[in-house]
Design a protein around this motif. Structure first.
Motif, PDB file in Angstrom:
ATOM      1  N   GLU A  58       0.820  -1.213   0.000  1.00 27.80           N
ATOM      2  CA  GLU A  58       0.000   0.000   0.000  1.00 27.80           C
ATOM      3  C   GLU A  58       0.855   1.263   0.000  1.00 27.80           C
ATOM      4  N   ALA A  59       1.965   1.240   0.755  1.00 27.23           N
ATOM      5  CA  ALA A  59       2.794   2.450   0.875  1.00 27.23           C
ATOM      6  C   ALA A  59       3.679   2.676  -0.342  1.00 27.23           C
ATOM      7  N   THR A  60       4.240   1.610  -0.886  1.00 29.04           N
ATOM      8  CA  THR A  60       5.205   1.755  -1.982  1.00 29.04           C
ATOM      9  C   THR A  60       4.581   1.626  -3.362  1.00 29.04           C
ATOM     10  N   GLY A  61       3.334   1.183  -3.446  1.00 29.80           N
ATOM     11  CA  GLY A  61       2.713   0.982  -4.751  1.00 29.80           C
ATOM     12  C   GLY A  61       3.236  -0.224  -5.498  1.00 29.80           C
ATOM     13  N   THR A  62       3.887  -1.133  -4.793  1.00 28.44           N
ATOM     14  CA  THR A  62       4.430  -2.349  -5.410  1.00 28.44           C
ATOM     15  C   THR A  62       3.345  -3.419  -5.458  1.00 28.44           C
ATOM     16  N   PHE A  63       3.185  -4.044  -6.633  1.00 31.29           N
ATOM     17  CA  PHE A  63       2.200  -5.124  -6.752  1.00 31.29           C
ATOM     18  C   PHE A  63       2.806  -6.423  -6.237  1.00 31.29           C
ATOM     19  N   ILE A  64       2.173  -6.996  -5.218  1.00 32.22           N
ATOM     20  CA  ILE A  64       2.607  -8.268  -4.636  1.00 32.22           C
ATOM     21  C   ILE A  64       1.444  -9.248  -4.767  1.00 32.22           C
ATOM     22  N   PRO A  65       1.599 -10.354  -5.484  1.00 34.74           N
ATOM     23  CA  PRO A  65       0.483 -11.299  -5.698  1.00 34.74           C
ATOM     24  C   PRO A  65       0.168 -12.101  -4.434  1.00 34.74           C
ATOM     25  N   LEU A  66      -0.802 -11.631  -3.666  1.00 30.24           N
ATOM     26  CA  LEU A  66      -1.176 -12.287  -2.417  1.00 30.24           C
ATOM     27  C   LEU A  66      -2.465 -13.099  -2.522  1.00 30.24           C
ATOM     28  N   ILE A  67      -3.253 -12.877  -3.574  1.00 29.43           N
ATOM     29  CA  ILE A  67      -4.536 -13.581  -3.690  1.00 29.43           C
ATOM     30  C   ILE A  67      -4.351 -15.096  -3.803  1.00 29.43           C
ATOM     31  N   PRO A  68      -3.355 -15.613  -4.548  1.00 27.93           N
ATOM     32  CA  PRO A  68      -3.186 -17.088  -4.569  1.00 27.93           C
ATOM     33  C   PRO A  68      -2.901 -17.686  -3.193  1.00 27.93           C
ATOM     34  N   LEU A  69      -2.154 -16.979  -2.340  1.00 26.10           N
ATOM     35  CA  LEU A  69      -1.876 -17.500  -1.001  1.00 26.10           C
ATOM     36  C   LEU A  69      -3.133 -17.504  -0.130  1.00 26.10           C
ATOM     37  N   ILE A  70      -4.037 -16.554  -0.364  1.00 30.64           N
ATOM     38  CA  ILE A  70      -5.291 -16.524   0.400  1.00 30.64           C
ATOM     39  C   ILE A  70      -6.252 -17.587  -0.103  1.00 30.64           C
ATOM     40  N   LEU A  71      -6.331 -17.749  -1.431  1.00 27.93           N
ATOM     41  CA  LEU A  71      -7.246 -18.749  -1.991  1.00 27.93           C
ATOM     42  C   LEU A  71      -6.818 -20.169  -1.650  1.00 27.93           C
ATOM     43  N   GLU A  72      -5.532 -20.369  -1.406  1.00 30.01           N
ATOM     44  CA  GLU A  72      -5.052 -21.700  -1.013  1.00 30.01           C
ATOM     45  C   GLU A  72      -5.669 -22.154   0.302  1.00 30.01           C
ATOM     46  N   VAL A  73      -5.917 -21.207   1.205  1.00 27.48           N
ATOM     47  CA  VAL A  73      -6.559 -21.540   2.482  1.00 27.48           C
ATOM     48  C   VAL A  73      -8.005 -21.946   2.252  1.00 27.48           C
ATOM     49  N   PHE A  74      -8.701 -21.284   1.319  1.00 25.86           N
ATOM     50  CA  PHE A  74     -10.079 -21.665   0.992  1.00 25.86           C
ATOM     51  C   PHE A  74     -10.138 -23.099   0.474  1.00 25.86           C
ATOM     52  N   GLU A  75      -9.181 -23.466  -0.344  1.00 21.54           N
ATOM     53  CA  GLU A  75      -9.220 -24.790  -0.973  1.00 21.54           C
ATOM     54  C   GLU A  75      -8.846 -25.909  -0.009  1.00 21.54           C
ATOM     55  N   LEU A  76      -7.913 -25.664   0.911  1.00 19.20           N
ATOM     56  CA  LEU A  76      -7.427 -26.727   1.784  1.00 19.20           C
ATOM     57  C   LEU A  76      -8.280 -26.954   3.030  1.00 19.20           C
ATOM     58  N   THR A  77      -9.180 -26.043   3.341  1.00 21.10           N
ATOM     59  CA  THR A  77      -9.991 -26.148   4.555  1.00 21.10           C
ATOM     60  C   THR A  77     -11.309 -26.854   4.241  1.00 21.10           C
ATOM     61  N   GLU A  78     -11.693 -27.813   5.098  1.00 27.94           N
ATOM     62  CA  GLU A  78     -12.975 -28.519   4.975  1.00 27.94           C
ATOM     63  C   GLU A  78     -14.011 -27.765   5.805  1.00 27.94           C
ATOM     64  N   TRP A  79     -14.775 -26.920   5.132  1.00 27.44           N
ATOM     65  CA  TRP A  79     -15.699 -26.046   5.841  1.00 27.44           C
ATOM     66  C   TRP A  79     -16.938 -26.785   6.338  1.00 27.44           C
ATOM     67  N   ASN A  80     -17.344 -27.843   5.662  1.00 25.44           N
ATOM     68  CA  ASN A  80     -18.573 -28.553   6.042  1.00 25.44           C
ATOM     69  C   ASN A  80     -18.348 -29.624   7.103  1.00 25.44           C
ATOM     70  N   LYS A  81     -17.108 -29.927   7.419  1.00 29.36           N
ATOM     71  CA  LYS A  81     -16.823 -30.962   8.406  1.00 29.36           C
ATOM     72  C   LYS A  81     -17.194 -30.467   9.794  1.00 29.36           C
ATOM     73  N   LYS A  82     -17.932 -31.331  10.532  1.00 33.57           N
ATOM     74  CA  LYS A  82     -18.365 -30.942  11.872  1.00 33.57           C
ATOM     75  C   LYS A  82     -17.177 -30.973  12.824  1.00 33.57           C
ATOM     76  N   HIS A  83     -17.178 -30.017  13.747  1.00 37.63           N
ATOM     77  CA  HIS A  83     -16.097 -29.927  14.718  1.00 37.63           C
ATOM     78  C   HIS A  83     -16.324 -30.948  15.829  1.00 37.63           C
ATOM     79  N   SER A  84     -15.228 -31.506  16.310  1.00 37.56           N
ATOM     80  CA  SER A  84     -15.312 -32.516  17.368  1.00 37.56           C
ATOM     81  C   SER A  84     -15.220 -31.914  18.759  1.00 37.56           C
ATOM     82  N   ALA A  85     -14.773 -30.684  18.882  1.00 40.83           N
ATOM     83  CA  ALA A  85     -14.660 -30.019  20.189  1.00 40.83           C
ATOM     84  C   ALA A  85     -15.366 -28.674  20.112  1.00 40.83           C
TER      85      ALA A  85
END
Length: 753
Positions: free
Chosen positions: A441-468
């Protein structure tokens, strides 16, 4: 020839004897000069200088007359009178009043004198003496009075230490009141008096004039140095934060005098850095102000020392992180950034070395793949160092000297996020992404961060019921690694979806006004749509659905603005002007981010205060204390003799009280019938209805007993069955609600598509 050589030898011997006599005379002159007192010796040296170098003598006459007009004092003779028995003591016409006047003043002020082991007399400082010194300093600002006050301050500081001074000084301080009076006198009067004595002006600018430039500096140089060392010694012995803050303010005023003694200033910097890294908020701020003033005025001597010691202190204090320690760490980051801004050339050298150390640790972890090397990277010190350099580069941007450090720092941070791509290290990944968002934001440099965020969406099982189940949410700001039990809690997924929403909002807000935003957001739109189709948790879908709508709306706004202008993408200046104009006009994501940021800041403040969620809207019910007494009065007729019953007495049957044997079942029924008949007779005496016979009453009572027993069994069966049915029904209702919500969400998604 032999005679000539003998004569020559005799002449040489005579010459040698003459030279030896001359040397002996010179030696005797030297010894005589050494035996002379200091005043006579100085006078002889000046006369010799006048004969040998008259030009230099004339120069001294013009520049420094006081050196030439040196008068002998009686003390010069007194010092050597004890050593030489042949000299006769002569009484001088006028006595010097250096120590005698002060002693007489002390006696007049009511001070007591005492002798030490060596026979020296010491004056006990009293409040009257301190008051007299204060009056004289306010009136005349005399050098003699301030020097006496400094001596008393020295003895006061020495007596506060663990070991008192053995030989004793001129003064002795006894009691806390006298100690406080002397310290307050010196703190208030010493800086003002020194300026008046040296003829300097109070310069409050960053760059000050050194007091050593004054002509009178050499007279009080040693006394000032002794006073400055006493101040540092007192600072190390104090523990009360309020008193430490007073001494630090005094040190901040005396920084120009410390600058005249570089070694003493270096020692002071060490003490100030230790206080800057620990202690209360006011102590840390005052310590930093003094460090900054010293480093700014002594850049050639102490700037590198200050930067190195402050960085090492920052790393030491970042070893552990908690909600209470986070404000201190943020303050240290910002204050270090201010120090780095003094000289960017020196900053580049230090930053290059320290960022290179981070790269070496990361390279060792990637190549060796051992536990120790992983721990050298995945710790709080490493992460806070990344935060520090990102903040420094973003604050000092634009700077041509520091700009080459942006690329290696970004590559190191991205390598840290990809080192162990496991769910347990999601909090560490989020910290790295936030640091990169700040830098982008400060330097105006483009850093590709969206793939690292989307990786968390893909690897997480959102529908799995929690055991605790854990209703307390996870505070990701003070966590680097999650435990195995935390991964199975409900709070993990709740906190994870909040962190992803927060990171996406920050990253999209940085690029929401850019000309290429629609192309940047396309993979994110596709991923969010697939997430909304697969996820069945309504709370998670609601947040991401709101974000998806804003992203699509922002894409439409940017495309309309692009269609309205004809700009060639190769023209960088035109593209930058268009983006600046677009940022000023505003975007839907930027407006949403402003409102979200305000709520987020409130939540962070409450978390730092020890709360987990906002509790302003939770209603509070005040309990009425007099309700119990009112209920007793209202239902007094129903519960007769209820107050007389005690919980400790057990129930005793009638046959036990009378001492009889336990009766049979029929007799018990008969007794109960008799009791019932008596009660009914007493109740029916007031009524006009016809009385039933005794046989009818017995039959009716037996039927009632059978019905009561049957009803109790039925009630127990109903209770058991109803509890099981309610649990099954509750589970079925939960599943139906979830399915209905999911169906509604799917219908909304299909309609949007």
């Amino acid at each position: 020839m032999v005679v000539d050589t003998v004569k020559d030898d005799e002449s040489e011997d005579d010459d040698d004897e003459e030279e030896e006599d001359d040397d002996e005379e010179e030696d005797t002159d030297v010894t005589n000069e050494e035996k002379l007192p200091a005043g006579k010796k100085h006078k002889q040296q000046i006369e010799r200088l006048k004969e040998m170098d008259p030009e230099f003598y004339e120069y001294l006459k013009q520049e420094d007359k006081e050196l030439l007009e040196f008068e002998l004092s009686g003390s010069d003779y007194d010092d050597d009178s004890d050593d030489e028995e042949d000299q006769i003591h002569t009484i001088p016409d006028k006595l010097e009043d250096a120590d005698d006047d002060s002693e007489s003043e002390g006696e007049d002020d009511g001070s007591d004198t005492m002798e030490t082991k060596k026979g020296k007399k010491t004056n006990i400082v009293t409040l009257k003496m301190v008051a007299a010194w204060k009056e004289s300093l306010e009136e005349s600002r005399s050098m003699h009075t301030i020097l006496e006050a400094m001596k008393a301050f020295k003895s006061a500081v020495q007596q506060t230490g663990r070991e008192e001074r053995q030989d004793g000084g001129k003064y002795k301080v006894e009691g806390s009141q006298v100690f406080n009076a002397i310290v307050s006198l010196c703190v208030r009067e010493v800086p003002i008096t020194l300026l008046a004595v040296l003829g300097l002006k109070d310069n409050k600018q960053k760059k000050f004039v050194l007091p050593s430039s004054s002509k009178k500096w050499f007279r009080i140089q040693n006394s000032i140095k002794s006073y400055l060392t006493d101040i540092i010694q007192l600072l190390t012995q104090l523990a009360e934060p309020s008193i430490v803050a007073i001494i630090l303010r005094h040190i901040h005023v005396l920084v120009p005098y410390y600058a005249c003694f570089p070694k003493l200033a270096k020692y002071l910097v060490k003490k100030l850095v230790s206080l800057w890294g620990s202690g209360e908020e006011t102590v840390r701020v005052l310590s930093f102000l003094s460090i900054y003033r010293i480093a700014f005025n002594l850049q050639d001597l102490l700037l590198e020392v200050c930067l190195k010691q402050m960085y090492m202190g920052y790393v030491r204090n970042c070893k552990f992180t908690s909600p209470n320690a986070l404000p201190m760490i943020n303050f240290m980051q910002r204050s270090l950034t201010e120090m780095f801004a003094i000289d960017t050339n020196i900053t580049y050298q230090h930053a290059f070395v320290y960022i290179r150390q981070l790269a070496i640790h990361l390279r060792n972890a990637i190549t060796t793949k051992k536990k120790d090397t992983y721990q050298a990277v995945y710790n709080w010190q490493y992460i806070h160092c990344i935060y520090l350099w990102c903040r420094m580069l973003s604050t000092l941007y634009p700077n041509d000297t520091l700009q080459p450090l942006i690329y290696p720092l970004v590559q190191i941070t991205l390598g840290v996020t990809k080192l162990i791509p496991a769910a347990r290290y999601y909090p560490l990944r989020f910290h790295c992404l936030r640091a990169l968002n700040l830098l982008s934001e400060a330097t105006g440099t483009f850093i590709p961060l969206i793939p690292l965020i989307l990786e968390v969406f893909e690897l997480t099982e959102w529908n799995k019921k929690h055991s605790a189940v854990n209703f307390k949410p996870l505070n990701f700001s003070v966590i680097l690694k999650l435990s195995k039990s935390q991964l199975h809690e409900r709070g993990f997924k709740d906190g994870l979806i909040d962190q992803l929403y927060d990171l996406l909002m920050e990253h999209l807000n940085v690029h929401s006004h850019c000309i290429g935003f629609p192309e940047l957001a396309l993979p994110l739109i596709l991923e969010l749509k697939s997430f909304l189709k697969t996820c069945k948790v309504s709370n998670y879908c609601r947040q991401m659905k709101q974000l998806l709508d804003k992203i699509q709306e922002n894409c439409d706004v940017i495309t309309k603005r692009r269609d309205a202008t004809s700009i060639h993408l190769s023209n960088n200046e035109a593209v930058q002007l268009w983006e600046i104009r677009s940022k000023q006009q505003g975007t839907p994501i930027s407006q949403l981010y402003k409102t979200y940021k305000k709520l987020r800041e409130k939540e962070i403040i409450t978390e730092e205060a020890g709360k987990d969620r906002l509790t302003d809207d939770i209603p509070y019910i005040e309990r009425q204390l007099q309700q119990k007494a009112e209920d007793k009065k209202e239902f007094k007729g129903l519960f007769v003799d209820s107050d007389s019953d005690s919980d400790g007495e057990p129930f005793i049957a009638n046959w036990e009280r009378e001492g009889r044997k336990k009766p049979k079942k029929e007799e018990i029924v008969a007794e109960s019938d008799d009791d019932l008949s008596d009660l009914e007779e007493s109740d029916d005496s007031s009524d006009d209805e016809e009385k039933p016979t005794q046989s009818e009453l017995k039959i009716k009572h037996k039927m009632d007993l059978q019905e009561v027993g049957n009803e109790e069994d039925i009630v127990e069966e109903l209770n058991l069955s109803s509890s099981e049915d309610e649990d099954e029904q509750f589970d079925d209702e939960e599943e139906d609600v979830d399915e209905s919500d999911d169906d509604d969400d799917d219908d909304d998604i299909t309609d949007d598509d």
